[in-house]
Motif scaffolding. Sequence first.
Motif, PDB file in Angstrom:
ATOM      1  N   PHE A 232      16.198   6.083  28.708  1.00  0.00           N
ATOM      2  CA  PHE A 232      16.663   7.268  27.904  1.00  0.00           C
ATOM      3  C   PHE A 232      17.483   7.901  28.782  1.00  0.00           C
ATOM      4  O   PHE A 232      18.383   8.842  28.198  1.00  0.00           O
ATOM      5  N   ASP A 233      17.205   8.120  30.284  1.00  0.00           N
ATOM      6  CA  ASP A 233      18.287   8.905  30.977  1.00  0.00           C
ATOM      7  C   ASP A 233      19.643   8.362  30.945  1.00  0.00           C
ATOM      8  O   ASP A 233      20.749   9.233  31.255  1.00  0.00           O
ATOM      9  N   ASN A 234      19.801   7.105  30.817  1.00  0.00           N
ATOM     10  CA  ASN A 234      21.409   6.811  30.665  1.00  0.00           C
ATOM     11  C   ASN A 234      21.823   6.032  29.386  1.00  0.00           C
ATOM     12  O   ASN A 234      23.031   5.615  29.138  1.00  0.00           O
ATOM     13  N   ILE A 235      21.193   6.632  28.151  1.00  0.00           N
ATOM     14  CA  ILE A 235      21.583   6.333  26.961  1.00  0.00           C
ATOM     15  C   ILE A 235      21.941   7.637  26.164  1.00  0.00           C
ATOM     16  O   ILE A 235      21.014   8.653  26.423  1.00  0.00           O
TER      17      ILE A 235
ATOM     18  N   ASP B 267       3.493  -0.293  25.332  1.00  0.00           N
ATOM     19  CA  ASP B 267       3.596  -1.006  26.589  1.00  0.00           C
ATOM     20  C   ASP B 267       4.848  -1.094  27.106  1.00  0.00           C
ATOM     21  O   ASP B 267       5.105  -0.838  28.281  1.00  0.00           O
ATOM     22  N   TRP B 268       5.858  -1.089  26.118  1.00  0.00           N
ATOM     23  CA  TRP B 268       7.132  -1.037  26.669  1.00  0.00           C
ATOM     24  C   TRP B 268       7.598   0.275  27.170  1.00  0.00           C
ATOM     25  O   TRP B 268       8.363   0.335  28.341  1.00  0.00           O
TER      26      TRP B 268
ATOM     27  N   GLN C 245       8.811   1.238  31.366  1.00  0.00           N
ATOM     28  CA  GLN C 245       9.974   1.812  31.822  1.00  0.00           C
ATOM     29  C   GLN C 245       9.549   3.131  32.376  1.00  0.00           C
ATOM     30  O   GLN C 245      10.416   3.616  33.428  1.00  0.00           O
ATOM     31  N   TYR C 246       8.183   3.795  32.216  1.00  0.00           N
ATOM     32  CA  TYR C 246       8.334   5.189  32.666  1.00  0.00           C
ATOM     33  C   TYR C 246       6.564   4.964  33.335  1.00  0.00           C
ATOM     34  O   TYR C 246       5.732   4.884  32.316  1.00  0.00           O
ATOM     35  N   LYS C 247       6.609   5.090  34.702  1.00  0.00           N
ATOM     36  CA  LYS C 247       5.371   5.122  35.403  1.00  0.00           C
ATOM     37  C   LYS C 247       4.644   6.400  34.899  1.00  0.00           C
ATOM     38  O   LYS C 247       3.262   6.271  34.861  1.00  0.00           O
ATOM     39  N   ASN C 248       5.164   7.529  34.825  1.00  0.00           N
ATOM     40  CA  ASN C 248       4.453   8.596  34.478  1.00  0.00           C
ATOM     41  C   ASN C 248       4.772   8.911  33.047  1.00  0.00           C
ATOM     42  O   ASN C 248       5.656   8.366  32.425  1.00  0.00           O
TER      43      ASN C 248
ATOM     44  N   LEU D 119       2.522   9.774  25.620  1.00  0.00           N
ATOM     45  CA  LEU D 119       3.289   9.487  26.805  1.00  0.00           C
ATOM     46  C   LEU D 119       4.427  10.531  27.009  1.00  0.00           C
ATOM     47  O   LEU D 119       5.179  10.055  28.120  1.00  0.00           O
ATOM     48  N   PHE D 120       4.587  11.462  26.101  1.00  0.00           N
ATOM     49  CA  PHE D 120       5.532  12.555  26.316  1.00  0.00           C
ATOM     50  C   PHE D 120       5.440  13.548  26.633  1.00  0.00           C
ATOM     51  O   PHE D 120       4.354  14.178  26.005  1.00  0.00           O
ATOM     52  N   GLN D 121       5.773  14.327  27.430  1.00  0.00           N
ATOM     53  CA  GLN D 121       5.557  15.745  27.826  1.00  0.00           C
ATOM     54  C   GLN D 121       6.032  16.480  26.764  1.00  0.00           C
ATOM     55  O   GLN D 121       5.398  17.747  26.681  1.00  0.00           O
ATOM     56  N   LYS D 122       6.879  16.116  25.891  1.00  0.00           N
ATOM     57  CA  LYS D 122       7.537  16.881  24.757  1.00  0.00           C
ATOM     58  C   LYS D 122       7.692  16.151  23.244  1.00  0.00           C
ATOM     59  O   LYS D 122       8.261  15.241  23.525  1.00  0.00           O
TER      60      LYS D 122
END
Length: 402
Positions: free
Chosen positions: A252-255, A275-276, A280-283, A323-326
């Motif tokens: 997500f950070d570089n797309i 799982d995917w 990609q994101y440990k947290n 999985l998402f803070q937002k």
Amino acid sequence: MKTNSYKAVKDYIFDKLCKVIGALPISKIEDEINKAKTVTSTVDPEMLATIFSLESTFHALNDGDWNRIQREMETHFDVKMQNGILIQGEEQQERDNAWWSTVEKQKKENYYWERYEKYLRLSLPPEVVKTIDTDTDIVMNNIENPSVETFSRYGMVVGHVPSGKTGNYSALICKAADAGYKFLVVIAGGINNLRNQTQQRLNESFVGQTKGVQVGSGKGNTDKKSLPLSLTTIENDFNKRDADRLSQGLNFDNISVPILLVIKKNTKTLASVIDWLEKQYKNKVSSHAMLVIDDESDYASINTNGEDDPTQINKKLRQLLGLFQKSAYVAYTATPYANIFIDHEAKNKDIGKDLFPKDFIYALDAPTNYFGARKIFLDPNKTYLVEISDYTTSLPTDHKKH
């Protein structure tokens, strides 16, 4: 050919009516038809061929042709659709419920919504498109501004069967992408053909292409920089290998464009997406907002077990949101009873809150040309109910179940 002349005149009148700003005056259709009649009866055929962009000679239309054009214009333009009704939770009433319609919508380019709106106008009456715009603005105001540091919103949109729920959430997805939502997940039906059909609709409304060919709202659009990245295709549901290939190892950070997934409501598929993302994101994903659209949300999403052991699809949906803070979850359904009776206090420390629409419920109205159960069964004249007495040969009352 006369058919070409008929189509050219019809398209000419249609274009004139589409350019009317605001509500169409009652007599406008008849006025434009009368103007076209005058032109075709006073101008010579060669000049008419130029006016109506015909490659051959213009052929005069008869009264039946003009009546048919009027019926077709009335069918398209004389359709109204009222805005829906909003119910908000107590906490939601205290929040900023105008962030999108009063500020952000005016500030942004609104690339995805504007091209989809233009595409909608090819097939829907202007009043209906205007209502879809207003309805989805209201839902946008309630799902939260993606620039807010952390949020979790739960809502529901209730529509009729079938009366444009897919078109509504397509518009919502376009506006969410314009606002800055990065990860857009549509959870379609539980079988492949429903998911495939939904992917095709979203390719037309949001992605703008299928297998490199421009479709729907993407036709004639050459802005490849803004092309959304779809990790699913019409043929294939989500799988981690294809997701890695399509994203080419990017996260997500570089797309810079929004990412779309259209997946089956299936435990295995949801587990693969989770799982995917976890690899990609440990947290928790903290910088990017996710919007989840749960289509036919009364099917399989409801926890019919106890809170200590929730059903698998319900559990996976809650894990995905966690999985998402937002995150914003919007349930779409025509039969909301199961969703309304979700325990509003249900919460599991491992998987988070249940899917009760605690923040808002928005009930869509149906267009005036909607033909549903009310028109059939509540009509005192029983116009559409016909008793059939000669059914026993084809459908005997004691038939076997097969």
